[in-house]
Design a protein around this motif. Structure first.
Motif, PDB file in Angstrom:
ATOM      1  N   PRO A   1       0.815  -1.214   0.000  1.00  0.00           N
ATOM      2  CA  PRO A   1       0.000   0.000   0.000  1.00  0.00           C
ATOM      3  C   PRO A   1       0.849   1.266   0.000  1.00  0.00           C
ATOM      4  CG  PRO A   1      -0.802  -1.556   1.630  1.00  0.00           C
ATOM      5  CD  PRO A   1       0.508  -2.083   1.120  1.00  0.00           C
ATOM      6  N   HIS A   2       2.131   1.144   0.350  1.00  0.00           N
ATOM      7  CA  HIS A   2       2.988   2.314   0.536  1.00  0.00           C
ATOM      8  C   HIS A   2       4.008   2.514  -0.581  1.00  0.00           C
ATOM      9  CE1 HIS A   2       1.216   2.204   4.494  1.00  0.00           C
ATOM     10  NE2 HIS A   2       1.566   0.936   4.559  1.00  0.00           N
ATOM     11  N   SER A   3       4.028   1.604  -1.548  1.00  0.00           N
ATOM     12  CA  SER A   3       5.019   1.700  -2.617  1.00  0.00           C
ATOM     13  C   SER A   3       4.452   1.061  -3.877  1.00  0.00           C
ATOM     14  CB  SER A   3       6.307   0.989  -2.190  1.00  0.00           C
ATOM     15  OG  SER A   3       7.235   0.977  -3.244  1.00  0.00           O
ATOM     16  N   LEU A   4       4.401   1.833  -4.935  1.00  0.00           N
ATOM     17  CA  LEU A   4       3.796   1.333  -6.168  1.00  0.00           C
ATOM     18  C   LEU A   4       4.794   1.377  -7.312  1.00  0.00           C
ATOM     19  CD1 LEU A   4       0.726   3.286  -5.208  1.00  0.00           C
ATOM     20  CD2 LEU A   4       0.440   0.955  -6.014  1.00  0.00           C
ATOM     21  N   ALA A   5       4.716   0.370  -8.167  1.00  0.00           N
ATOM     22  CA  ALA A   5       5.552   0.349  -9.365  1.00  0.00           C
ATOM     23  C   ALA A   5       4.844   1.146 -10.449  1.00  0.00           C
ATOM     24  CB  ALA A   5       5.761  -1.096  -9.820  1.00  0.00           C
ATOM     25  N   VAL A   6       5.479   2.249 -10.841  1.00  0.00           N
ATOM     26  CA  VAL A   6       4.869   3.204 -11.770  1.00  0.00           C
ATOM     27  C   VAL A   6       5.581   3.117 -13.114  1.00  0.00           C
ATOM     28  CG1 VAL A   6       4.430   5.658 -12.214  1.00  0.00           C
ATOM     29  CG2 VAL A   6       4.211   4.748  -9.883  1.00  0.00           C
ATOM     30  N   ASN A   7       4.814   3.093 -14.181  1.00  0.00           N
ATOM     31  CA  ASN A   7       5.403   3.090 -15.518  1.00  0.00           C
ATOM     32  C   ASN A   7       5.542   4.503 -16.061  1.00  0.00           C
ATOM     33  OD1 ASN A   7       5.082   2.990 -18.659  1.00  0.00           O
ATOM     34  ND2 ASN A   7       5.916   1.005 -18.034  1.00  0.00           N
ATOM     35  N   GLU A   8       4.466   5.279 -15.969  1.00  0.00           N
ATOM     36  CA  GLU A   8       4.530   6.667 -16.428  1.00  0.00           C
ATOM     37  C   GLU A   8       3.400   7.473 -15.807  1.00  0.00           C
ATOM     38  OE1 GLU A   8       3.986   7.081 -20.663  1.00  0.00           O
ATOM     39  OE2 GLU A   8       2.207   5.809 -20.695  1.00  0.00           O
ATOM     40  N   LEU A   9       3.624   8.774 -15.700  1.00  0.00           N
ATOM     41  CA  LEU A   9       2.611   9.730 -15.258  1.00  0.00           C
ATOM     42  C   LEU A   9       2.463  10.764 -16.359  1.00  0.00           C
ATOM     43  CD1 LEU A   9       3.977  10.426 -11.636  1.00  0.00           C
ATOM     44  CD2 LEU A   9       2.209   8.781 -12.269  1.00  0.00           C
ATOM     45  N   PHE A  10       1.244  11.095 -16.694  1.00  0.00           N
ATOM     46  CA  PHE A  10       1.077  12.103 -17.735  1.00  0.00           C
ATOM     47  C   PHE A  10      -0.308  12.736 -17.636  1.00  0.00           C
ATOM     48  CE2 PHE A  10      -1.614   9.550 -20.621  1.00  0.00           C
ATOM     49  CZ  PHE A  10      -1.305   8.257 -20.208  1.00  0.00           C
ATOM     50  N   ILE A  11      -0.419  13.925 -18.183  1.00  0.00           N
ATOM     51  CA  ILE A  11      -1.693  14.631 -18.263  1.00  0.00           C
ATOM     52  C   ILE A  11      -2.177  14.553 -19.706  1.00  0.00           C
ATOM     53  CG2 ILE A  11      -2.898  16.838 -17.961  1.00  0.00           C
ATOM     54  CD1 ILE A  11      -1.807  15.818 -15.334  1.00  0.00           C
ATOM     55  N   SER A  12      -3.414  14.133 -19.867  1.00  0.00           N
ATOM     56  CA  SER A  12      -3.987  14.062 -21.211  1.00  0.00           C
ATOM     57  C   SER A  12      -5.497  14.166 -21.087  1.00  0.00           C
ATOM     58  CB  SER A  12      -3.572  12.747 -21.894  1.00  0.00           C
ATOM     59  OG  SER A  12      -3.965  12.747 -23.259  1.00  0.00           O
ATOM     60  N   ILE A  13      -6.188  13.799 -22.145  1.00  0.00           N
ATOM     61  CA  ILE A  13      -7.644  13.682 -22.043  1.00  0.00           C
ATOM     62  C   ILE A  13      -7.984  12.197 -21.962  1.00  0.00           C
ATOM     63  CG2 ILE A  13      -8.363  15.842 -23.119  1.00  0.00           C
ATOM     64  CD1 ILE A  13      -8.594  12.954 -25.347  1.00  0.00           C
ATOM     65  N   GLN A  14      -9.090  11.887 -21.286  1.00  0.00           N
ATOM     66  CA  GLN A  14      -9.566  10.507 -21.287  1.00  0.00           C
ATOM     67  C   GLN A  14     -10.002  10.173 -22.716  1.00  0.00           C
ATOM     68  OE1 GLN A  14      -9.820   7.364 -21.011  1.00  0.00           O
ATOM     69  NE2 GLN A  14     -10.344   7.370 -18.831  1.00  0.00           N
ATOM     70  N   GLY A  15      -9.403   9.143 -23.277  1.00  0.00           N
ATOM     71  CA  GLY A  15      -9.682   8.817 -24.677  1.00  0.00           C
ATOM     72  C   GLY A  15     -10.806   7.820 -24.867  1.00  0.00           C
ATOM     73  N   GLU A  16     -11.332   7.256 -23.779  1.00  0.00           N
ATOM     74  CA  GLU A  16     -12.259   6.139 -23.917  1.00  0.00           C
ATOM     75  C   GLU A  16     -13.408   6.261 -22.923  1.00  0.00           C
ATOM     76  OE1 GLU A  16      -8.619   2.969 -24.792  1.00  0.00           O
ATOM     77  OE2 GLU A  16      -9.877   2.729 -23.030  1.00  0.00           O
ATOM     78  N   GLY A  17     -14.530   5.665 -23.280  1.00  0.00           N
ATOM     79  CA  GLY A  17     -15.609   5.467 -22.314  1.00  0.00           C
ATOM     80  C   GLY A  17     -16.426   6.714 -22.037  1.00  0.00           C
ATOM     81  N   GLY A  18     -17.194   6.651 -20.951  1.00  0.00           N
ATOM     82  CA  GLY A  18     -18.169   7.686 -20.640  1.00  0.00           C
ATOM     83  C   GLY A  18     -17.574   9.036 -20.312  1.00  0.00           C
ATOM     84  N   LEU A  19     -16.316   9.086 -19.937  1.00  0.00           N
ATOM     85  CA  LEU A  19     -15.663  10.364 -19.625  1.00  0.00           C
ATOM     86  C   LEU A  19     -14.752  10.820 -20.764  1.00  0.00           C
ATOM     87  CD1 LEU A  19     -14.851   9.799 -15.837  1.00  0.00           C
ATOM     88  CD2 LEU A  19     -16.521  11.389 -16.807  1.00  0.00           C
ATOM     89  N   ILE A  20     -15.039  10.337 -21.955  1.00  0.00           N
ATOM     90  CA  ILE A  20     -14.205  10.670 -23.125  1.00  0.00           C
ATOM     91  C   ILE A  20     -14.079  12.188 -23.260  1.00  0.00           C
ATOM     92  CG2 ILE A  20     -16.140  10.624 -24.750  1.00  0.00           C
ATOM     93  CD1 ILE A  20     -14.232   9.187 -26.727  1.00  0.00           C
ATOM     94  N   GLY A  21     -12.845  12.623 -23.477  1.00  0.00           N
ATOM     95  CA  GLY A  21     -12.568  14.051 -23.654  1.00  0.00           C
ATOM     96  C   GLY A  21     -12.221  14.790 -22.374  1.00  0.00           C
ATOM     97  N   MET A  22     -12.350  14.128 -21.222  1.00  0.00           N
ATOM     98  CA  MET A  22     -12.133  14.805 -19.931  1.00  0.00           C
ATOM     99  C   MET A  22     -10.627  14.947 -19.645  1.00  0.00           C
ATOM    100  SD  MET A  22     -13.760  16.044 -17.322  1.00  0.00           S
ATOM    101  CE  MET A  22     -15.372  15.242 -17.216  1.00  0.00           C
ATOM    102  N   PRO A  23     -10.117  16.164 -19.426  1.00  0.00           N
ATOM    103  CA  PRO A  23      -8.720  16.308 -19.018  1.00  0.00           C
ATOM    104  C   PRO A  23      -8.478  15.552 -17.708  1.00  0.00           C
ATOM    105  CG  PRO A  23      -9.626  18.420 -19.692  1.00  0.00           C
ATOM    106  CD  PRO A  23     -10.783  17.459 -19.616  1.00  0.00           C
TER     107      PRO A  23
END
Ligand code: SF4
Length: 250
Positions: free
Chosen positions: A26-48
């Motif tokens: 719970p205190h340490s996570l393996a992260v691949n990448e962090l980024f800001i974009s828009i949601q490209g899929e699903g009901g929240l499509i287009g949401m920053p």
């Protein structure tokens, strides 16, 4: 702090299942990448949104669009507090992968309290996380090389009704037939008004005009099938593919 070895809990998904080498707590996570974009899929499509891509996945879908996030070898570990500090004031947060549920997300979702949290998962591993605003579950069918796990899906239905969407990648007619059969199988346990998203597979269906032609064909097939009229079904493109052709970090 004891680390939790996370393994191929998706064993019954069919297809080739890999042991994950990802270690997390719970205190340490393996992260691949962090980024800001828009949601490209699903009901929240287009949401920053702020995207937290966690590392590692036990599946190897034939058309996986994040092959760089499967092996769990990116080598970045972060604490939930560090990740929350990076998210900052961004209201919508998407925890994705890989398969994020191979890691223990309890500390991360607690650190993100007050945010709209989407967890994107293949629906092969169950997690009961009341803090999650939306489980975006993408069960894998035929062309992926895997089969869905109805028992796991029903656990999500029982614990997260109203906080769910089902999202299916459609690469060919057989996929659509399998989704139809799965929805029939799940019908009684599927919470009413659960959104069902159908989206053409971006790589196999091609891009540009070819992608749009496939989207048109899929739409016409669904609209012409009376079966779907009883469901909250939508046919949507993967917007980030249309905008940026699926490059990492977008
Ligand atoms: S479950 Fe998702 S991340 Fe894992 S192999 Fe399939 S498409 Fe890729």
């Amino acid at each position: 702090m004891p680390l939790v070895a996370l393994s191929a809990a998706a064993g019954a998904a069919g297809g080739n299942v890999k042991k994950s080498i990802v270690m997390s707590s719970p205190h340490s996570l393996a992260v691949n990448e962090l980024f800001i974009s828009i949601q490209g899929e699903g009901g929240l499509i287009g949401m920053p949104s702020a995207f937290i891509r966690l590392d590692g996945c036990p599946l190897r879908c034939t058309w996986c669009d994040t092959p760089y996030a499967l092996e769990g070898t990116a080598g970045h570990t972060m604490s939930p507090a560090e990740i929350a500090a990076w998210v900052g004031s961004c209201r919508h947060v998407v925890i994705t992968g890989g398969e994020p549920l191979i890691q223990d997300l309890t500390g991360l979702v607690a650190a993100l309290e007050g945010k709209h949290i989407t967890v994107e998962t293949s629906g092969t591993i169950f997690a009961d996380l009341p803090e999650v605003s939306l489980f975006s579950i993408s069960p894998k069918v035929g062309s992926s090389g895997y089969t869905p796990k109805p028992a796991v899906l029903r656990k999500f239905f029982a614990t997260a009704a109203g906080r769910l969407q089902l999202k299916f990648i459609i690469a060919d007619d057989r996929d659509l037939d399998e989704v139809r059969a799965l929805v029939t199988t799940l019908d009684r346990s599927l919470p009413p008004r659960t959104p069902i998203i159908l989206q053409p597979e971006s790589g196999r269906a091609g891009r540009g005009l070819e992608y749009l032609r496939y989207l048109t064909g899929l739409t016409e097939r669904v609209v012409g099938d009376g079966f779907w009229k009883a469901y909250d079904v939508r046919i949507l493109p993967q917007l980030h593919y249309l905008l940026w052709n699926g490059v990492p970090g977008r």
